[in-house]
Design a protein around this motif. Structure first.
Motif, PDB file in Angstrom:
ATOM      1  N   UNK A   1       8.254   0.357  -4.115  1.00 23.76           N
ATOM      2  CA  UNK A   1       8.636  -0.931  -3.538  1.00 23.76           C
ATOM      3  C   UNK A   1       9.973  -1.359  -4.155  1.00 23.76           C
ATOM      4  N   UNK A   2      10.883  -1.843  -3.330  1.00 22.67           N
ATOM      5  CA  UNK A   2      12.219  -2.199  -3.827  1.00 22.67           C
ATOM      6  C   UNK A   2      12.583  -3.658  -3.568  1.00 22.67           C
ATOM      7  N   UNK A   3      12.102  -4.219  -2.452  1.00 24.35           N
ATOM      8  CA  UNK A   3      12.458  -5.580  -2.074  1.00 24.35           C
ATOM      9  C   UNK A   3      11.601  -6.585  -2.840  1.00 24.35           C
ATOM     10  N   UNK A   4      12.256  -7.557  -3.507  1.00 24.54           N
ATOM     11  CA  UNK A   4      11.527  -8.503  -4.361  1.00 24.54           C
ATOM     12  C   UNK A   4      10.584  -9.386  -3.550  1.00 24.54           C
ATOM     13  N   UNK A   5      11.012  -9.783  -2.352  1.00 24.00           N
ATOM     14  CA  UNK A   5      10.154 -10.631  -1.520  1.00 24.00           C
ATOM     15  C   UNK A   5       8.891  -9.869  -1.117  1.00 24.00           C
ATOM     16  N   UNK A   6       9.046  -8.596  -0.816  1.00 21.82           N
ATOM     17  CA  UNK A   6       7.895  -7.763  -0.437  1.00 21.82           C
ATOM     18  C   UNK A   6       6.967  -7.569  -1.630  1.00 21.82           C
ATOM     19  N   UNK A   7       7.527  -7.346  -2.796  1.00 21.55           N
ATOM     20  CA  UNK A   7       6.727  -7.195  -4.011  1.00 21.55           C
ATOM     21  C   UNK A   7       5.928  -8.464  -4.279  1.00 21.55           C
TER      22      UNK A   7
ATOM     23  N   UNK B   1       6.925  -3.720   5.991  1.00 18.73           N
ATOM     24  CA  UNK B   1       7.191  -2.342   5.556  1.00 18.73           C
ATOM     25  C   UNK B   1       7.421  -1.367   6.706  1.00 18.73           C
ATOM     26  N   UNK B   2       7.060  -1.758   7.920  1.00 19.07           N
ATOM     27  CA  UNK B   2       7.222  -0.845   9.058  1.00 19.07           C
ATOM     28  C   UNK B   2       8.706  -0.604   9.307  1.00 19.07           C
ATOM     29  N   UNK B   3       9.180   0.643   9.141  1.00 17.29           N
ATOM     30  CA  UNK B   3      10.597   0.952   9.372  1.00 17.29           C
ATOM     31  C   UNK B   3      10.876   1.176  10.862  1.00 17.29           C
TER      32      UNK B   3
ATOM     33  N   UNK C   1      -0.038   2.082  -2.543  1.00 17.70           N
ATOM     34  CA  UNK C   1       0.705   3.293  -2.215  1.00 17.70           C
ATOM     35  C   UNK C   1       0.419   3.716  -0.782  1.00 17.70           C
ATOM     36  N   UNK C   2      -0.840   3.600  -0.377  1.00 21.75           N
ATOM     37  CA  UNK C   2      -1.222   3.955   0.988  1.00 21.75           C
ATOM     38  C   UNK C   2      -0.550   3.030   1.998  1.00 21.75           C
ATOM     39  N   UNK C   3      -0.505   1.726   1.699  1.00 22.60           N
ATOM     40  CA  UNK C   3       0.138   0.763   2.600  1.00 22.60           C
ATOM     41  C   UNK C   3       1.640   1.013   2.672  1.00 22.60           C
ATOM     42  N   UNK C   4       2.241   1.282   1.521  1.00 23.84           N
ATOM     43  CA  UNK C   4       3.688   1.523   1.481  1.00 23.84           C
ATOM     44  C   UNK C   4       4.054   2.790   2.240  1.00 23.84           C
ATOM     45  N   UNK C   5       3.171   3.789   2.160  1.00 21.98           N
ATOM     46  CA  UNK C   5       3.431   5.065   2.798  1.00 21.98           C
ATOM     47  C   UNK C   5       3.211   5.015   4.302  1.00 21.98           C
ATOM     48  N   UNK C   6       2.156   4.327   4.735  1.00 18.08           N
ATOM     49  CA  UNK C   6       1.842   4.270   6.164  1.00 18.08           C
ATOM     50  C   UNK C   6       1.477   2.849   6.571  1.00 18.08           C
ATOM     51  N   UNK C   7       2.471   1.956   6.646  1.00 12.20           N
ATOM     52  CA  UNK C   7       2.176   0.552   6.975  1.00 12.20           C
ATOM     53  C   UNK C   7       1.584   0.374   8.367  1.00 12.20           C
TER      54      UNK C   7
ATOM     55  N   UNK D   1      -6.008  -8.940   6.208  1.00  6.59           N
ATOM     56  CA  UNK D   1      -5.465  -9.279   4.887  1.00  6.59           C
ATOM     57  C   UNK D   1      -4.062  -8.733   4.671  1.00  6.59           C
ATOM     58  N   UNK D   2      -3.831  -7.498   5.122  1.00 11.72           N
ATOM     59  CA  UNK D   2      -2.598  -6.804   4.767  1.00 11.72           C
ATOM     60  C   UNK D   2      -1.535  -6.818   5.859  1.00 11.72           C
ATOM     61  N   UNK D   3      -1.808  -7.460   7.009  1.00  6.57           N
ATOM     62  CA  UNK D   3      -0.842  -7.474   8.111  1.00  6.57           C
ATOM     63  C   UNK D   3       0.537  -7.997   7.698  1.00  6.57           C
ATOM     64  N   UNK D   4       0.641  -9.128   6.960  1.00  2.41           N
ATOM     65  CA  UNK D   4       1.982  -9.627   6.601  1.00  2.41           C
ATOM     66  C   UNK D   4       2.811  -8.609   5.820  1.00  2.41           C
ATOM     67  N   UNK D   5       2.159  -7.907   4.896  1.00  5.65           N
ATOM     68  CA  UNK D   5       2.881  -6.905   4.107  1.00  5.65           C
ATOM     69  C   UNK D   5       3.235  -5.700   4.968  1.00  5.65           C
TER      70      UNK D   5
END
Length: 478
Positions: free
Chosen positions: A18-24, A71-73, A49-55, A63-67
């Motif tokens: 993770x690199x973006x502070x807002x995302x962290x 992360x979706x490129x 790690x799973x979310x970061x790899x395959x958002x 729960x995890x939709x906002x994150x």
């Protein structure tokens, strides 16, 4: 408001990529919600790690939709998929989840794909599904191998009767505590020196060079998540077996772990390289490949093999330590790995790069161990060389619940009772690794009778897994 006992910090997320502070900050806020506060640190890291790899997998998760949406490129679509999905064999199709089938369908549309198969323990992952086998034409897919490169099973069989487990339970438990290390921070004060640490790849490949010190420190340790070291009962049931063991019961030691931080760094680096060189549509982005004739492809291949050999060295160190502490030499040992790619000749004579992501090599006469769960036996198997499965079999029972589902659904009390009723002594572990989160191994084995012959079984009795930051088991013990 109660604080999480194993709270992650910003630096932990940066180590995961993770690199973006807002995302962290968003990720940490979600983890601080009530339903995730009992998640141990290792499991939280694995989930992020799973979310970061395959958002994409989490964009519909409440729960995890906002994150996930952050992360979706949006890569360009330079490389086209084939319209036709190549035919492939699915074993145990009726209880393989749709997500895993869809991921495999996508893999079968790649221009480089020659053949494929889906094992009966298959479930959705990222890139290739867990349990996916893919033969590619002169190309290697880093996420077709996976993050934990060379993850493997290793079984040692000792000339001691099963009653030893009941008579010496606390002694064997103490041997596990003293001679194994788990997770991101547990290491031995004086790690074993091993020839693999002197390999030239550590000097010649930049991403590997930067991980040598960590590899030295982590030698002989095991990861978090579903990794374990356990004592149990080995039962040899086939008179004709390559282990040269008489039919009967023995004390056994089984370990499951991989290449630690070294493998993760290699996977992350070369996946980014592949995605830059080979941009694919969103549903296929993590199947980006490296041409084996390219410098990057050759570099990854060397780094992957180094990581696999390092994982093997870690297992050998675990078994050496525990054999010495037990005061017994092993009568026999079986080792096999998954999350790897092999150069193989297919049945039509073509050479291919065969990826087995969460799948066990099952060439004719090849031995392996297919574990069940904490409360179900695993099996010692001999491959039958089945062409339709690309000489592969399952690598375990496979998940029927995601980590998040298990955390939301299961209760500590019911899991504790379940383990007690099955006579399991557990050190560490979390709800996400409870036996109920896994498929029925007997059902899985029934769907691969054509792939392997069963030589025997291993039934766990004393299990150690990562306990997170606190070092305490959720179900009692240390």
């Amino acid at each position: 408001m109660a604080k999480a006992t194993n709270k992650l910090h910003s630096k932990d997320l940066r180590q995961l990529g993770f690199t973006d502070e807002a995302t962290i900050s968003l990720a940490l806020d979600i983890l601080d919600q009530r339903q995730f506060r009992k998640l141990d640190k290792g499991s939280a890291q694995a989930l992020l790690q799973e979310i970061q790899t395959d958002p994409h997998k989490f964009v519909r998760d409440e729960d995890w939709r906002p994150l996930a949406q952050k992360l979706v490129p949006q890569p360009s679509r330079d490389v086209k998929l084939n319209l036709e999905i190549k035919d492939y064999r699915r074993y145990g199709d009726a209880f393989i989840e749709d997500g895993a089938r869809k991921q495999m369908d996508t893999a079968m549309q790649l221009p480089i794909t020659i053949d494929g198969a889906l094992m009966p323990d298959a479930h959705q992952g990222y890139g290739l599904p867990i349990g996916g086998v893919l033969a590619a034409d002169n190309a290697v897919i880093p996420y077709g191998v996976g993050m934990d490169i060379g993850c493997r099973m290793c079984l040692s069989v000792f000339d001691l009767p099963p009653r030893y487990l009941d008579q010496r339970t606390q002694e064997l438990r103490k041997l596990l505590l003293n001679n194994t290390r788990f997770g991101g921070k547990e290491v031995f004060k004086n790690p074993t020196d091993d020839p693999v640490l002197e390999r030239p790849e550590f000097k010649e490949i930049a991403v590997v060079r930067g991980k040598r010190e960590a590899a030295i420190n982590q030698m002989g340790s095991s990861g978090s998540g579903n990794h374990f070291v356990e004592w149990g009962v080995v039962e040899i049931s086939a008179e004709d077996n390559e282990l040269n063991l008489p039919v009967g019961q023995y004390l056994g030691l089984l370990s499951h772990s991989g290449s630690r931080g070294l493998g993760a760094a290699i996977a992350q680096h070369y996946t980014k390289v592949a995605m830059n060189k080979c941009p694919l549509p969103p549903e296929a982005r993590y199947l980006a490949w490296l041409d084996m004739n390219s410098q990057e492809g050759q570099e990854y291949w060397r780094a992957m093999n180094l990581a696999g050999d390092y994982a093997s060295a870690c297992h050998h160190d675990i078994h050496r330590r525990l054999s010495k502490a037990l005061g017994e030499n092993a009568l026999a040992q079986v080792e096999n790995h998954h999350n790897f790619a092999w150069k193989e000749t297919l049945s039509d004579g073509r050479e291919a790069i065969v990826h087995r992501k969460g799948a066990t090599p099952a060439g004719e006469g090849v031995l392996g161990v297919i574990p069940g769960s904490m409360t179900a036996p695993g099996f010692i198997v001999r491959g039958r060389g089945e062409r339709d499965s690309l000489q592969s079999a399952s690598h375990g029972a496979g998940r029927r619940m995601s980590r998040g589902q298990a955390m939301k659904t299961l209760k500590e009390g019911e899991v504790h009772r379940y383990l007690r009723d099955h006579g399991i002594e557990l050190i560490g572990g979390g709800l996400d690794e409870a036996p109920m989160a896994y498929k029925d191994i007997h059902q899985v084995m029934a769907h691969q009778r054509d792939l392997v012959d069963v030589l025997g079984s291993f039934t766990p009795k004393i299990v150690r897994m990562d306990a997170g930051k606190s070092g305490k088991s959720r179900y009692g013990g240390e």
